[in-house]
Scaffold this motif. Structure first.
Motif, mmCIF file in Angstrom:
data_model
loop_
_atom_site.group_PDB
_atom_site.id
_atom_site.type_symbol
_atom_site.label_atom_id
_atom_site.label_comp_id
_atom_site.label_asym_id
_atom_site.label_seq_id
_atom_site.Cartn_x
_atom_site.Cartn_y
_atom_site.Cartn_z
ATOM 1 N N ARG A 78 -4.809 0.680 -14.664
ATOM 2 C CA ARG A 78 -5.864 -0.707 -15.218
ATOM 3 C C ARG A 78 -7.542 -0.357 -15.429
ATOM 4 N NH1 ARG A 78 -1.994 -4.211 -10.689
ATOM 5 N NH2 ARG A 78 -0.928 -4.858 -12.088
ATOM 6 N N PHE A 79 -7.415 0.208 -14.606
ATOM 7 C CA PHE A 79 -9.671 0.780 -14.666
ATOM 8 C C PHE A 79 -9.931 0.353 -16.199
ATOM 9 C CE2 PHE A 79 -13.317 3.219 -13.959
ATOM 10 C CZ PHE A 79 -13.831 2.213 -13.823
ATOM 11 N N ASN A 80 -9.237 1.836 -17.202
ATOM 12 C CA ASN A 80 -9.959 2.285 -17.897
ATOM 13 C C ASN A 80 -9.140 1.340 -18.604
ATOM 14 O OD1 ASN A 80 -10.488 4.941 -17.449
ATOM 15 N ND2 ASN A 80 -8.424 5.329 -17.996
ATOM 16 N N LEU A 81 -8.242 0.533 -18.944
ATOM 17 C CA LEU A 81 -8.434 -1.370 -20.233
ATOM 18 C C LEU A 81 -8.974 -1.488 -19.501
ATOM 19 C CD1 LEU A 81 -4.588 -1.608 -19.240
ATOM 20 C CD2 LEU A 81 -5.166 -0.697 -21.362
ATOM 21 N N ILE A 91 -6.991 -4.887 -11.410
ATOM 22 C CA ILE A 91 -7.148 -3.507 -11.597
ATOM 23 C C ILE A 91 -6.554 -2.550 -10.173
ATOM 24 C CG2 ILE A 91 -9.188 -3.747 -13.436
ATOM 25 C CD1 ILE A 91 -11.121 -2.915 -11.091
ATOM 26 N N ASP A 92 -6.185 -2.780 -8.598
ATOM 27 C CA ASP A 92 -5.839 -2.721 -8.011
ATOM 28 C C ASP A 92 -4.329 -2.005 -8.431
ATOM 29 O OD1 ASP A 92 -7.587 -3.696 -6.482
ATOM 30 O OD2 ASP A 92 -6.058 -5.581 -5.607
ATOM 31 N N CYS A 93 -5.097 -0.572 -7.434
ATOM 32 C CA CYS A 93 -2.998 0.473 -7.520
ATOM 33 C C CYS A 93 -1.938 -0.345 -7.759
ATOM 34 C CB CYS A 93 -2.882 1.734 -6.757
ATOM 35 S SG CYS A 93 -1.706 2.866 -6.422
ATOM 36 N N PRO A 94 -0.882 -0.600 -8.473
ATOM 37 C CA PRO A 94 0.433 -1.294 -8.143
ATOM 38 C C PRO A 94 1.213 -0.540 -7.193
ATOM 39 C CG PRO A 94 0.662 -0.290 -10.309
ATOM 40 C CD PRO A 94 -1.168 0.061 -9.707
ATOM 41 N N ILE A 95 0.680 0.831 -7.120
ATOM 42 C CA ILE A 95 2.201 1.194 -6.110
ATOM 43 C C ILE A 95 1.191 0.990 -4.335
ATOM 44 C CG2 ILE A 95 2.846 3.825 -5.264
ATOM 45 C CD1 ILE A 95 2.354 4.494 -8.426
ATOM 46 N N CYS A 96 -0.073 1.542 -4.455
ATOM 47 C CA CYS A 96 -0.365 1.125 -2.816
ATOM 48 C C CYS A 96 -1.323 -0.240 -2.509
ATOM 49 C CB CYS A 96 -1.460 2.561 -2.545
ATOM 50 S SG CYS A 96 -2.263 2.880 -3.037
ATOM 51 N N THR A 102 -7.685 3.117 -11.239
ATOM 52 C CA THR A 102 -8.218 4.681 -12.042
ATOM 53 C C THR A 102 -7.593 6.421 -12.101
ATOM 54 O OG1 THR A 102 -8.973 6.162 -10.266
ATOM 55 C CG2 THR A 102 -10.365 4.470 -10.903
ATOM 56 N N THR A 103 -7.351 7.488 -13.037
ATOM 57 C CA THR A 103 -7.081 8.391 -13.098
ATOM 58 C C THR A 103 -6.860 9.205 -11.652
ATOM 59 O OG1 THR A 103 -7.474 8.410 -15.342
ATOM 60 C CG2 THR A 103 -6.774 10.645 -14.631
ATOM 61 N N CYS A 104 -8.073 9.289 -10.603
ATOM 62 C CA CYS A 104 -8.249 10.301 -9.940
ATOM 63 C C CYS A 104 -7.301 9.126 -8.534
ATOM 64 C CB CYS A 104 -9.683 10.552 -9.489
ATOM 65 S SG CYS A 104 -10.191 11.239 -10.693
#
Length: 218
Positions: A78-81, A91-96, A102-104
């Protein structure tokens, strides 16, 4: 006059009696090699030799490619997009949902990823250390005091973890049914068993893989 000029040029051409074929200019023999292409890509993307692509033969090609994308930050997170100007809802992590995807973050800092990394360390009886990036993870792998063959196996398992996390993330975003977090580690253990069973010389069974995965390195 033009025809005569063309005929004079053609007469000097000596054709080899064989079918047409492609040649690979990066190798002296003209044959394409994945390693030669990998060297070109690494030379353009990674200036430091320590960051060169590592290919684990014991896992499927698709998993190795995934690991390369994690290292080179080439995944459409999401961040790269958003950085490329694509309009997305969040752009939040959809998991946590505890940070930007981001990749990291997705593969090293996400709470779910760290839980599974801790389980892998416990399964292999190695000291767990929280890492925040591919570079830190790579340093941890290198510093782990186990046999070099075992390091290759563990490295392949972490490649599988990144593959599993990306698939889990995509299911959350695009599937109608919410996937179960508890199955990520179980599916990773199961998948890696078949990867190594049919790609390694050692002979072992499912119970051996669960209780003593180091048997693969024998």
């Amino acid at each position: 006059m033009q025809f005569k000029a063309m005929a004079a040029i053609v007469n000097e051409i000596v054709l080899v009696p064989r079918d047409d074929r492609y040649t690979w200019s990066l190798e002296g023999n003209g044959e394409f090699l994945v390693s030669s292409l990998r060297k070109v890509l690494d030379g353009n993307r990674f200036q430091e030799k320590s960051l060169s692509t590592r290919w684990v033969k014991s896992v499927p090609i698709k998993v190795n490619i995934m690991a390369w994308k994690v290292k080179s930050n080439a995944l459409p997170t999401r961040f790269n997009l958003s950085r490329r100007g694509i309009d997305i809802d969040s752009i939040d992590c959809p998991i946590c949902k505890m940070g930007a995807e981001t990749t990291c973050h997705l593969f090293f800092q996400c709470s779910v990823a760290r839980q599974i990394m801790r389980k892998i360390a416990s399964w292999w009886n190695v000291e767990f250390m929280e890492v925040n990036s591919y570079e830190e993870w790579r340093s941890w792998i290198v510093s782990t005091r186990i046999h070099s063959r075992s390091k290759g196996i563990i490295e392949g398992i972490y490649y599988g973890l990144w593959w599993s996390m990306w698939n889990f993330r995509n299911k959350i975003l695009f599937d109608s049914k919410t996937p179960e977090k508890a199955l990520i580690f179980d599916n990773l253990v199961s998948s890696s068993f078949y990867w190594f069973k049919y790609r390694c010389k050692a002979s072992f069974k499912w119970d051996d893989w669960l209780k003593n995965p180091y048997i693969v390195c024998c």
